[in-house]
Design a protein around this motif. Structure first.
Motif, PDB file in Angstrom:
ATOM      1  N   GLY A  51      -9.853   3.745  19.752  1.00  0.00           N
ATOM      2  CA  GLY A  51     -10.595   3.266  18.589  1.00  0.00           C
ATOM      3  C   GLY A  51      -9.714   2.502  17.625  1.00  0.00           C
ATOM      4  N   ALA A  52     -10.137   1.287  17.280  1.00  0.00           N
ATOM      5  CA  ALA A  52      -9.337   0.426  16.416  1.00  0.00           C
ATOM      6  C   ALA A  52      -9.212   0.992  15.008  1.00  0.00           C
ATOM      7  N   VAL A  53     -10.336   1.431  14.416  1.00  0.00           N
ATOM      8  CA  VAL A  53     -10.296   1.948  13.051  1.00  0.00           C
ATOM      9  C   VAL A  53      -9.455   3.212  12.980  1.00  0.00           C
ATOM     10  N   GLN A  54      -9.587   4.064  13.987  1.00  0.00           N
ATOM     11  CA  GLN A  54      -8.792   5.286  14.005  1.00  0.00           C
ATOM     12  C   GLN A  54      -7.298   4.969  14.046  1.00  0.00           C
ATOM     13  N   ALA A  55      -6.944   3.924  14.812  1.00  0.00           N
ATOM     14  CA  ALA A  55      -5.538   3.537  14.895  1.00  0.00           C
ATOM     15  C   ALA A  55      -5.039   3.025  13.544  1.00  0.00           C
ATOM     16  N   VAL A  56      -5.823   2.206  12.872  1.00  0.00           N
ATOM     17  CA  VAL A  56      -5.436   1.670  11.568  1.00  0.00           C
ATOM     18  C   VAL A  56      -5.320   2.791  10.548  1.00  0.00           C
ATOM     19  N   GLU A  57      -6.280   3.702  10.563  1.00  0.00           N
ATOM     20  CA  GLU A  57      -6.257   4.820   9.605  1.00  0.00           C
ATOM     21  C   GLU A  57      -5.018   5.676   9.802  1.00  0.00           C
ATOM     22  N   THR A  58      -4.699   5.943  11.061  1.00  0.00           N
ATOM     23  CA  THR A  58      -3.512   6.756  11.351  1.00  0.00           C
ATOM     24  C   THR A  58      -2.245   6.059  10.869  1.00  0.00           C
ATOM     25  N   ALA A  59      -2.160   4.758  11.121  1.00  0.00           N
ATOM     26  CA  ALA A  59      -0.967   4.014  10.715  1.00  0.00           C
ATOM     27  C   ALA A  59      -0.802   4.012   9.205  1.00  0.00           C
ATOM     28  N   LEU A  60      -1.887   3.779   8.471  1.00  0.00           N
ATOM     29  CA  LEU A  60      -1.815   3.758   7.008  1.00  0.00           C
ATOM     30  C   LEU A  60      -1.486   5.136   6.451  1.00  0.00           C
ATOM     31  N   ARG A  61      -2.090   6.141   7.016  1.00  0.00           N
ATOM     32  CA  ARG A  61      -1.894   7.512   6.500  1.00  0.00           C
ATOM     33  C   ARG A  61      -0.469   8.000   6.723  1.00  0.00           C
ATOM     34  N   THR A  62       0.163   7.529   7.780  1.00  0.00           N
ATOM     35  CA  THR A  62       1.508   8.012   8.112  1.00  0.00           C
ATOM     36  C   THR A  62       2.607   7.034   7.722  1.00  0.00           C
ATOM     37  N   ALA A  63       2.223   5.903   7.108  1.00  0.00           N
ATOM     38  CA  ALA A  63       3.229   4.922   6.704  1.00  0.00           C
ATOM     39  C   ALA A  63       4.103   5.493   5.595  1.00  0.00           C
ATOM     40  N   GLN A  64       5.382   5.124   5.594  1.00  0.00           N
ATOM     41  CA  GLN A  64       6.339   5.614   4.609  1.00  0.00           C
ATOM     42  C   GLN A  64       6.659   4.519   3.602  1.00  0.00           C
ATOM     43  N   PRO A  65       6.986   4.891   2.364  1.00  0.00           N
ATOM     44  CA  PRO A  65       7.428   3.881   1.404  1.00  0.00           C
ATOM     45  C   PRO A  65       8.638   3.123   1.965  1.00  0.00           C
ATOM     46  N   GLY A  66       8.639   1.809   1.773  1.00  0.00           N
ATOM     47  CA  GLY A  66       9.718   0.993   2.281  1.00  0.00           C
ATOM     48  C   GLY A  66       9.541   0.565   3.717  1.00  0.00           C
ATOM     49  N   GLU A  67       8.439   0.979   4.353  1.00  0.00           N
ATOM     50  CA  GLU A  67       8.179   0.620   5.751  1.00  0.00           C
ATOM     51  C   GLU A  67       7.388  -0.696   5.816  1.00  0.00           C
ATOM     52  N   LEU A  68       7.621  -1.462   6.875  1.00  0.00           N
ATOM     53  CA  LEU A  68       6.808  -2.650   7.158  1.00  0.00           C
ATOM     54  C   LEU A  68       5.819  -2.284   8.257  1.00  0.00           C
ATOM     55  N   ILE A  74       0.854  -1.189   0.000  1.00  0.00           N
ATOM     56  CA  ILE A  74       0.000   0.000   0.000  1.00  0.00           C
ATOM     57  C   ILE A  74       0.884   1.231   0.000  1.00  0.00           C
ATOM     58  N   GLY A  75       0.821   1.980  -1.092  1.00  0.00           N
ATOM     59  CA  GLY A  75       1.570   3.229  -1.168  1.00  0.00           C
ATOM     60  C   GLY A  75       3.056   3.054  -0.958  1.00  0.00           C
ATOM     61  N   GLY A  76       3.596   1.911  -1.382  1.00  0.00           N
ATOM     62  CA  GLY A  76       5.016   1.680  -1.228  1.00  0.00           C
ATOM     63  C   GLY A  76       5.395   1.016   0.068  1.00  0.00           C
ATOM     64  N   ALA A  77       4.481   0.945   1.013  1.00  0.00           N
ATOM     65  CA  ALA A  77       4.737   0.248   2.280  1.00  0.00           C
ATOM     66  C   ALA A  77       4.225  -1.189   2.180  1.00  0.00           C
ATOM     67  N   THR A  78       4.884  -2.089   2.918  1.00  0.00           N
ATOM     68  CA  THR A  78       4.432  -3.479   3.007  1.00  0.00           C
ATOM     69  C   THR A  78       3.570  -3.608   4.256  1.00  0.00           C
ATOM     70  N   VAL A  79       2.364  -4.111   4.091  1.00  0.00           N
ATOM     71  CA  VAL A  79       1.394  -4.165   5.188  1.00  0.00           C
ATOM     72  C   VAL A  79       0.987  -5.609   5.444  1.00  0.00           C
ATOM     73  N   ILE A  80       1.047  -6.021   6.711  1.00  0.00           N
ATOM     74  CA  ILE A  80       0.552  -7.331   7.144  1.00  0.00           C
ATOM     75  C   ILE A  80      -0.702  -7.106   7.970  1.00  0.00           C
ATOM     76  N   VAL A  81      -1.806  -7.779   7.611  1.00  0.00           N
ATOM     77  CA  VAL A  81      -3.043  -7.729   8.399  1.00  0.00           C
ATOM     78  C   VAL A  81      -3.200  -9.090   9.060  1.00  0.00           C
ATOM     79  N   ASP A  82      -3.186  -9.121  10.398  1.00  0.00           N
ATOM     80  CA  ASP A  82      -3.217 -10.396  11.101  1.00  0.00           C
ATOM     81  C   ASP A  82      -4.034 -10.281  12.382  1.00  0.00           C
ATOM     82  N   TYR A  83      -4.717 -11.381  12.705  1.00  0.00           N
ATOM     83  CA  TYR A  83      -5.630 -11.437  13.855  1.00  0.00           C
ATOM     84  C   TYR A  83      -4.916 -11.723  15.173  1.00  0.00           C
ATOM     85  N   GLY A  84      -3.645 -12.123  15.129  1.00  0.00           N
ATOM     86  CA  GLY A  84      -2.930 -12.552  16.327  1.00  0.00           C
ATOM     87  C   GLY A  84      -3.188 -11.650  17.522  1.00  0.00           C
TER      88      GLY A  84
END
Length: 903
Positions: free
Chosen positions: A828-845, A730-740
């Motif tokens: 808030g879970a969605v707010q946390a996810v949105e913030t993380a995605l919006r501020t993620a940098q290219p090349g970031e995991l 996503i936007g140059g960042a590598t994203v893992i979505v996991d239920y752990g």
């Protein structure tokens, strides 16, 4: 002695493989009061319930429990025994019980077997009152309470007809489920199920039932078919009834045109007064009335199942024998005192009623309820022999002439009934009807079976077995293939993969897991559906050809399993962090006992699939009624080698190949580089999930080539396993979505994360409030060792904790972080996810914890469609991260105003 809660464990459970109640009882001040220290208690209890001398208890001999009382035993143990005894005395014979102290001093789990839930709960509450009365020397009417409980039991239990069929089904291994408070019962599961309602089956035609209800129509159809029936016709008034009687010739019978159970039927009427009175009785409630010619002889009921007669009974009308002392009413009371007689159909016989019809019959004999009949005089209370009006029945199956049986079968076929009660009047049932003026007078749908199961005299007949035999061919059990999956981690992925293997061979599958209930490609319910209620919903569905169930700890503790037997029981692992400290489960050994229920429910012909290198899981093999398949990544595992040496099965990995082994023989199913779920074999926990699912498929008889095709077409995608190590760019960042969401799952996830070369790593993480403090602190420490940025959040699942308490515990673990330098707190879970995605940098995991899977996955999908370019990828693509060149949409997002954060 306060009962805090009562759990109804309907399916196989941690105590037994049959239904039990688990009551949590706080003894309060009585926790330090054994029975031998309560003045007079033992004497009162043993005198009130002397039959408890039969309780052997741990001593193992008659009188054992009484000996325990004398030596001194605790009140919870006494409550267990009293509850069991009250159930037995009230007509429900049960014998299993346990009483065990919990981690809270003075609070015990009292466990008792039951047959009918509402009745058993009433018995438990009554047992408590009885024990307290005995302790405090208060009066207690034991006989009255037992009588009340007996009535409750009769009201709650299945009727005798339904019970006879259900008992026959159980004897053949056919599972059953009661679908309502009455007599609607499901036999079998899914597509192979059948249903009954008393002695009516799902093949009993509504048209045939309507015909049987109309006695005049039935008589006309039978006459047309050449079946002997009495002459008669409908009448419209009392005068018309007498006219019909004169036309037919007395004596006659007057009865409702639509009716059953012999209600308001009057026979052998010879006078105008009798006929008109009988008309008014039969017409009560606005019913049409018919008058028929009286057929002399005895009253017989022939039971027809399919195309044969399976039982016959001679019915005697309700009657009493005079003794020159008691009145008719008193004699009736004495007959009704017979414990076999009840107010409904739950008992072998029904009580005799002195109603209007009875008064008329008595008057014909010159008697009344207050008359005192002479010694030996036979006094009829009814002229018809229906059990429902107080009659009795003697078995005569072996006496019925073949032609009489043939006419009865013909009558049932003319009406169209698969199960029918055919009423025959004949002087001698050993002779054909035609030569003795005999006739068939009624054909009944849903006939009562109790006269054949428990005749007043003669041999009981296996009528339930006969009905089950027409519904299920010999050898059929009404079962569909069932796989059950439990463990600490990997349950949902393994469940979904087994379901995919089933579907690969064309089965319409039912599946339950933490993502919902699925039938075929349709999700019929959402949310966490890993409990027994969801499993029962799938087994109820008549379309389902096979089923796979995820079985979580909570559901097993609350209700037991949602099925009685499974063909395959899979245990993925037993590890720290899965709700320890909740529901009386405080250790891994206790957790293993809960999960072991799935293994203990494996059918003798089935398999348990067990993780070989997990000692708590491997040890479950000795509790499995069936066979074992072990799975392991290490082919040299000692458990696997020993099992194979004895000819056993195992699924393992060697040099990247997935191998099914049986004894010395081996078959390569596929290679891990062809199984996308494992990302080329690089994600160890997904490899173990594949091994478990492969073993389950093998145990279920799925061909190896079908298993291979299923594994190779099942990806770690939002479509197949949402929230289970989904990998995206996503936007140059590598994203893992996991239920752990526990320490052991997090460790496995971090093991996979270590393969990624990304210099900057971020994570969004939290935990439910019912996790132990130590578990959250440990997870915080793990996060701090691996990630540069940790975004902590809280949402609605604080579960009793104060706002900020969960985050504070994670911060405690992060306090010694070796790597984390940026810690962000968000509500808030969605707010946390949105913030993380919006501020993620290219090349970031970036690792996103999907604790609310639907919510998180749907948000990520929307984000991909609206905010930033992206796609699902394989791990091999992420091993060479994109260069940190700016990507315009992501740069624009990063310059938007930041939410209020606490850093």
């Amino acid at each position: 002695m306060e009962i805090q809660k009562i759990l109804t464990l309907r399916g196989p459970n941690i105590w037994a493989n049959f239904p039990v109640l688990e009551a949590w009882v706080d003894l309060g001040e009585l926790k330090d009061s054994p029975s031998d220290e309560l003045p007079g208690f033992n004497e009162r209890l043993m005198s009130w319930l002397p039959t408890m001398i039969e309780h052997r208890c741990s001593i193992g001999e008659r009188g054992g429990f009484f000996e325990r009382l004398r030596r001194g035993t605790y009140p919870a143990h006494i409550l267990e025994h009293v509850t069991l005894e009250l159930q037995s005395l009230a007509g429900s014979t049960v014998g299993y019980g346990r009483a065990r102290e919990t981690a809270t001093e003075g609070v015990y789990k009292v466990v008792v077997e039951f047959e009918e839930e509402s009745f058993a709960k009433a018995a438990l509450l009554t047992a408590r009152e009885l024990c307290l009365a005995a302790i405090h020397d208060r009066p207690f009417d034991v006989a009255a309470e037992i009588a009340r409980l007996a009535e409750l039991n009769q009201d709650a239990r299945l009727g005798p007809s339904t019970r006879a069929i259900v008992d026959a089904a159980k004897a053949r291994g056919i599972p059953f489920r009661r679908l309502n408070a009455g007599n609607l019962v499901q036999l079998g599961y899914g597509k192979r199920q059948r249903r009954i309602w008393a002695a009516e089956t799902d093949r009993t035609s509504a048209v045939a039932e309507e015909i049987a209800q109309d006695k005049d129509l039935t008589r006309a159809l039978l006459r047309t078919a050449g079946v002997p029936v009495p002459e008669g016709r409908p009448v419209t008034s009392a005068d018309d009834a007498w006219t019909a009687a004169l036309e037919l010739g007395v004596p006659v019978v007057v009865k409702p045109r639509f009716g059953n159970q012999g209600k308001n039927v009057a026979t052998y009427l010879t006078t105008e007064e009798q006929v008109k009175a009988a008309y008014h009785t039969a017409a009560e409630g606005g019913y049409s009335v018919i008058v028929e010619r009286y057929i002399p002889g005895a009253d017989y009921r022939l039971l027809i199942v399919g195309n044969r007669m399976v039982a016959a009974a001679r019915r005697e009308p309700a009657q009493v024998i005079g003794d020159s002392v008691h009145t008719v009413a008193e004699l009736v009371d004495r007959v009704n005192a017979d414990p076999r007689r009840g107010n409904d159909h739950a008992t072998p016989l029904s009580k005799i009623r002195l109603d209007a019809v009875a008064m008329s019959v008595l008057a014909e004999q010159g008697l009344s309820p207050t008359a005192v009949p002479p010694e030996g005089a036979r006094v009829l209370i009814r002229r018809n022999g229906n059990l429902s009006t107080g009659g009795t029945a003697a078995d005569v199956t072996d006496l019925v002439h073949p032609e009489v049986a043939d006419r009865a079968v013909e009558a049932a076929r003319v009406v169209g009934l698969d199960v029918a009660g055919v009423d025959v009047l004949a002087v001698d049932v050993t002779l054909p009807l035609e030569g003795q003026d005999g006739a068939i007078v009624e054909v009944n749908a849903g006939p009562g079976l109790r006269m054949h199961v428990e005749p007043s005299s003669g041999q009981p007949r296996p009528v339930g077995e006969a009905i089950v035999g027409t519904m299920f061919a010999l050898g059929e059990t009404g079962r569909i293939p069932i796989a059950a999956v439990t463990g600490t981690n990997g349950k949902t992925t393994t469940t979904r993969l087994i379901a995919h293997l089933f579907e690969s061979q064309g089965n319409l599958l039912g599946m339950t897991c933490t993502d919902g209930i699925f039938v075929g490609n349709r999700r019929i319910d959402g949310g966490d559906c890993s409990g027994p209620k969801s499993a029962r919903a799938v087994l109820f569905n008549p379309l389902v050809e096979a089923a796979v169930f995820e079985c979580a700890r909570g559901g097993i503790l609350r209700e037991g399993l949602g099925f009685d037997l499974c063909d395959v029981g899979v245990v993925t692992n037993i590890a720290e962090g899965d709700h320890l400290g909740v529901g009386g489960v405080d250790t891994l050994e206790q957790l293993a006992k809960v999960k072991r229920c799935v293994v203990e429910a494996v059918a003798p012909s089935g398999y348990a699939v067990l993780k070989a290198d997990d000692p708590l899981v491997a040890a479950m093999a000795e509790r499995c009624p069936g066979k074992i398949i072990y799975f392991a990544r290490d082919e040299a595992d000692a458990v696997v080698r020993s099992h194979r040496a004895q000819g056993g099965r195992a699924v393992l990995v060697r040099a990247g190949a997935l191998i099914a082994a049986e004894g010395p023989g081996e078959t390569i199913i596929t290679t891990l580089d062809r199984v996308p779920l494992t990302h080329g074999g690089r994600v160890a926990f997904q490899v173990e999930n594949v091994l478990a699912a492969t073993a389950a498929g093998w145990a279920l008889g799925i061909a190896f080539d079908v298993i291979a095709g299923g594994l190779e077409s099942f990806a770690a995608s939002f479509r197949h396993v949402p929230g289970r190590f989904n990998l995206l760019e996503i936007g140059g960042a590598t994203v893992i979505v996991d239920y752990g969401h526990n320490a052991s799952a997090l460790k496995s996830l971090l093991e996979a994360v270590e393969q990624f070369p990304h210099a900057r790593r971020s994570v969004v993480y939290s935990a439910a409030g019912d996790r132990r403090d130590c578990d959250m602190i440990e997870q915080g420490a793990l996060l701090g060792k691996t990630f540069d940025r940790v975004i902590l959040y809280e949402d609605h699942y604080r579960r009793g904790r104060a706002e900020g308490e969960i985050i504070a515990l994670f911060r405690q673990g992060l306090s010694s972080a070796a790597r984390a330098r940026e810690i962000v707190e968000i509500q808030g879970a969605v707010q946390a996810v949105e913030t993380a995605l919006r501020t993620a940098q290219p090349g970031e995991l970036l690792v996103l914890q999907a604790d609310e899977i639907d919510e998180t996955v749907e948000f990520v999908k929307r984000y991909l469609g609206q905010q930033a370019p992206g796609r699902e990828i394989q791990l091999t693509e992420a091993l060479t991260p994109a260069s940190p060149a700016p990507i315009e949409p992501a740069v624009a997002l990063r310059h938007q105003p930041e939410p209020q954060l606490v850093t």
